[in-house]
Design a protein around this motif. Structure first.
Motif, PDB file in Angstrom:
ATOM      1  N   ASP A  19       0.814  -1.218   0.000  1.00  0.00           N
ATOM      2  CA  ASP A  19       0.000   0.000   0.000  1.00  0.00           C
ATOM      3  C   ASP A  19       0.848   1.269   0.000  1.00  0.00           C
ATOM      4  N   GLU A  20       2.134   1.151  -0.376  1.00  0.00           N
ATOM      5  CA  GLU A  20       3.024   2.304  -0.390  1.00  0.00           C
ATOM      6  C   GLU A  20       3.629   2.490  -1.774  1.00  0.00           C
ATOM      7  N   ASN A  21       3.793   3.730  -2.194  1.00  0.00           N
ATOM      8  CA  ASN A  21       4.415   4.029  -3.477  1.00  0.00           C
ATOM      9  C   ASN A  21       5.931   3.958  -3.352  1.00  0.00           C
ATOM     10  N   GLY A  22       6.598   3.530  -4.418  1.00  0.00           N
ATOM     11  CA  GLY A  22       8.054   3.519  -4.444  1.00  0.00           C
ATOM     12  C   GLY A  22       8.670   2.420  -3.597  1.00  0.00           C
ATOM     13  N   PHE A  23       9.853   2.727  -3.029  1.00  0.00           N
ATOM     14  CA  PHE A  23      10.617   1.757  -2.256  1.00  0.00           C
ATOM     15  C   PHE A  23      10.742   2.220  -0.802  1.00  0.00           C
ATOM     16  N   TRP A  24      10.809   1.232   0.111  1.00  0.00           N
ATOM     17  CA  TRP A  24      11.254   1.492   1.486  1.00  0.00           C
ATOM     18  C   TRP A  24      12.619   0.843   1.619  1.00  0.00           C
ATOM     19  N   VAL A  25      13.616   1.634   2.005  1.00  0.00           N
ATOM     20  CA  VAL A  25      14.997   1.155   2.050  1.00  0.00           C
ATOM     21  C   VAL A  25      15.500   1.202   3.487  1.00  0.00           C
ATOM     22  N   PHE A  26      15.957   0.045   3.981  1.00  0.00           N
ATOM     23  CA  PHE A  26      16.589  -0.050   5.296  1.00  0.00           C
ATOM     24  C   PHE A  26      18.097  -0.141   5.105  1.00  0.00           C
ATOM     25  N   ASP A  27      18.875   0.604   5.912  1.00  0.00           N
ATOM     26  CA  ASP A  27      20.320   0.467   5.807  1.00  0.00           C
ATOM     27  C   ASP A  27      20.757  -0.863   6.415  1.00  0.00           C
ATOM     28  N   PHE A  76      19.927  -1.567   9.865  1.00  0.00           N
ATOM     29  CA  PHE A  76      18.486  -1.478  10.132  1.00  0.00           C
ATOM     30  C   PHE A  76      18.166  -0.479  11.228  1.00  0.00           C
ATOM     31  N   SER A  77      19.026   0.532  11.358  1.00  0.00           N
ATOM     32  CA  SER A  77      18.759   1.586  12.329  1.00  0.00           C
ATOM     33  C   SER A  77      17.954   2.723  11.706  1.00  0.00           C
ATOM     34  N   THR A  78      17.994   2.843  10.390  1.00  0.00           N
ATOM     35  CA  THR A  78      17.234   3.887   9.697  1.00  0.00           C
ATOM     36  C   THR A  78      16.520   3.302   8.495  1.00  0.00           C
ATOM     37  N   SER A  79      15.450   3.954   8.090  1.00  0.00           N
ATOM     38  CA  SER A  79      14.734   3.575   6.877  1.00  0.00           C
ATOM     39  C   SER A  79      14.280   4.833   6.164  1.00  0.00           C
ATOM     40  N   ARG A  80      14.083   4.747   4.875  1.00  0.00           N
ATOM     41  CA  ARG A  80      13.626   5.894   4.105  1.00  0.00           C
ATOM     42  C   ARG A  80      12.743   5.421   2.963  1.00  0.00           C
ATOM     43  N   ASN A  81      11.845   6.276   2.588  1.00  0.00           N
ATOM     44  CA  ASN A  81      10.931   5.995   1.485  1.00  0.00           C
ATOM     45  C   ASN A  81      11.424   6.739   0.254  1.00  0.00           C
ATOM     46  N   ILE A  82      11.681   6.012  -0.821  1.00  0.00           N
ATOM     47  CA  ILE A  82      12.144   6.622  -2.065  1.00  0.00           C
ATOM     48  C   ILE A  82      11.023   6.541  -3.097  1.00  0.00           C
ATOM     49  N   ILE A  83      10.607   7.692  -3.578  1.00  0.00           N
ATOM     50  CA  ILE A  83       9.590   7.750  -4.627  1.00  0.00           C
ATOM     51  C   ILE A  83      10.305   7.989  -5.949  1.00  0.00           C
ATOM     52  N   PRO A  84      10.371   7.004  -6.822  1.00  0.00           N
ATOM     53  CA  PRO A  84      11.117   7.185  -8.076  1.00  0.00           C
ATOM     54  C   PRO A  84      10.395   8.128  -9.039  1.00  0.00           C
ATOM     55  N   ARG A  85      11.180   8.764  -9.878  1.00  0.00           N
ATOM     56  CA  ARG A  85      10.640   9.639 -10.913  1.00  0.00           C
ATOM     57  C   ARG A  85      10.986   9.082 -12.287  1.00  0.00           C
ATOM     58  N   THR A  86      10.149   9.392 -13.249  1.00  0.00           N
ATOM     59  CA  THR A  86      10.409   8.971 -14.622  1.00  0.00           C
ATOM     60  C   THR A  86      11.416   9.919 -15.259  1.00  0.00           C
ATOM     61  N   SER A 137       2.524   0.641 -10.013  1.00  0.00           N
ATOM     62  CA  SER A 137       2.846  -0.337  -8.967  1.00  0.00           C
ATOM     63  C   SER A 137       4.024  -1.191  -9.413  1.00  0.00           C
ATOM     64  N   ILE A 138       4.887  -1.545  -8.464  1.00  0.00           N
ATOM     65  CA  ILE A 138       6.050  -2.398  -8.726  1.00  0.00           C
ATOM     66  C   ILE A 138       5.833  -3.713  -7.998  1.00  0.00           C
ATOM     67  N   ASN A 139       6.008  -4.825  -8.717  1.00  0.00           N
ATOM     68  CA  ASN A 139       5.728  -6.143  -8.142  1.00  0.00           C
ATOM     69  C   ASN A 139       6.979  -6.965  -7.853  1.00  0.00           C
ATOM     70  N   ARG A 140       8.072  -6.716  -8.588  1.00  0.00           N
ATOM     71  CA  ARG A 140       9.295  -7.498  -8.400  1.00  0.00           C
ATOM     72  C   ARG A 140      10.500  -6.585  -8.528  1.00  0.00           C
ATOM     73  N   LEU A 141      11.569  -6.926  -7.782  1.00  0.00           N
ATOM     74  CA  LEU A 141      12.832  -6.199  -7.827  1.00  0.00           C
ATOM     75  C   LEU A 141      13.966  -7.164  -8.139  1.00  0.00           C
ATOM     76  N   LEU A 142      14.960  -6.673  -8.888  1.00  0.00           N
ATOM     77  CA  LEU A 142      16.169  -7.446  -9.125  1.00  0.00           C
ATOM     78  C   LEU A 142      17.343  -6.477  -9.170  1.00  0.00           C
ATOM     79  N   VAL A 143      18.316  -6.647  -8.261  1.00  0.00           N
ATOM     80  CA  VAL A 143      19.511  -5.812  -8.226  1.00  0.00           C
ATOM     81  C   VAL A 143      20.582  -6.485  -9.061  1.00  0.00           C
TER      82      VAL A 143
END
Length: 269
Positions: free
Chosen positions: A216-224, A227-237, A246-252
């Protein structure tokens, strides 16, 4: 692109057999499973297991995930338990008992570095299974009184990172991480006032940051990595507008790029 074959299945997993130079596809998220074998861009074999006409089980299994160990051993996570299938002989065994309890509603399977099978389940957390002795050997469940227990009993994804540590994604209660040597789980969640914490996908980058997809959240939630901090990244085109799909799968990949598959196609972040 090249058209290969028709099929009605909606999801599946592939396995590359380098010994025979073949590619295997196993469908899931349906009753039974369809096995396709490709070689040289051609479909050379098609098998269907546990379909409507298969009466070997009293209840037709709903296959939620397939994990191919080799050409003769496939592990199917199903609502009826764990099925070990031999597609060469068309034989199988069902494993669904642990300490007198029924094991069912399995969601996902992954091998640990020492080849123990770890299985996420809907009602009962994570099970471990010894593939040599063919028996369940452990079960990890949420305990509200234990801060080191797994985050939820509804585990929908299991992943081992390059160091052999275990990541578990839950439906509704965030993610858990543990070293398989100690099995003390640490829980990581977004503020419950902001999110339902339905983690539907995750990936770890080269700096050990954990990238999560939240239903239910846009973009990514990134934990360092601590795991002491987290941030929400909203990507731009590319034109600077906010990506609202909506994004369903990730591959680094190895170049620290993230491939994103979603309802608007394939994107590279």
């Amino acid at each position: 692109t090249q058209f290969v074959c028709d099929m009605d299945e909606v999801d599946g997993v592939t396995f590359v057999d380098s010994a025979t130079n073949t590619i295997h596809f196993w469908s899931y998220q349906s009753i039974g499973t369809v096995h396709l074998v490709f070689k040289g861009r051609k479909l050379i074999q098609k098998q269907t297991f546990f379909s409507a006409g298969d009466k070997r089980l009293s209840n037709q299994p709903h296959v939620v995930h397939a994990l191919q160990q080799n050409d003769s051993t496939i592990w199917l996570s199903t609502n009826e338990g764990l099925i070990c299938l031999n597609p060469l002989k068309n034989t199988f065994a069902l494993y669904n008992k642990w300490n007198g309890e029924t094991v069912n509603e399995l969601r996902y399977a992954a091998f640990s570095p020492d080849k123990v099978l770890w299985l996420g389940s809907g009602p009962s957390g994570v099970y471990t299974f010894d593939i040599n002795r063919r028996k369940f050997i452990g079960n990890y469940r949420n305990n509200k009184l234990d801060p080191f227990s797994i985050c939820s009993n509804n585990i929908v994804s299991v992943y081992f990172d390059r160091c052999g540590n275990l990541w578990c994604g839950s439906y509704g209660n965030g993610a858990s991480y543990t070293s398989v040597e100690n099995n003390f789980f640490s829980k990581h969640m977004i503020n419950k006032e902001e999110s339902m914490n339905n983690v539907i996908g995750l990936a770890v980058d080269g700096d050990d940051n954990c990238w999560c997809l939240i239903e239910d959240e846009n973009g990514f939630w990134v934990f360092d990595k601590t795991f002491s901090t987290s941030r929400n990244i909203i990507p731009r085109t590319e034109d600077g507008t906010i990506f609202d799909g909506s994004i369903n799968r990730l591959l680094v990949d190895g170049d620290e790029h993230i491939w994103c598959a979603g309802n608007k196609g394939l994107y590279l972040y």
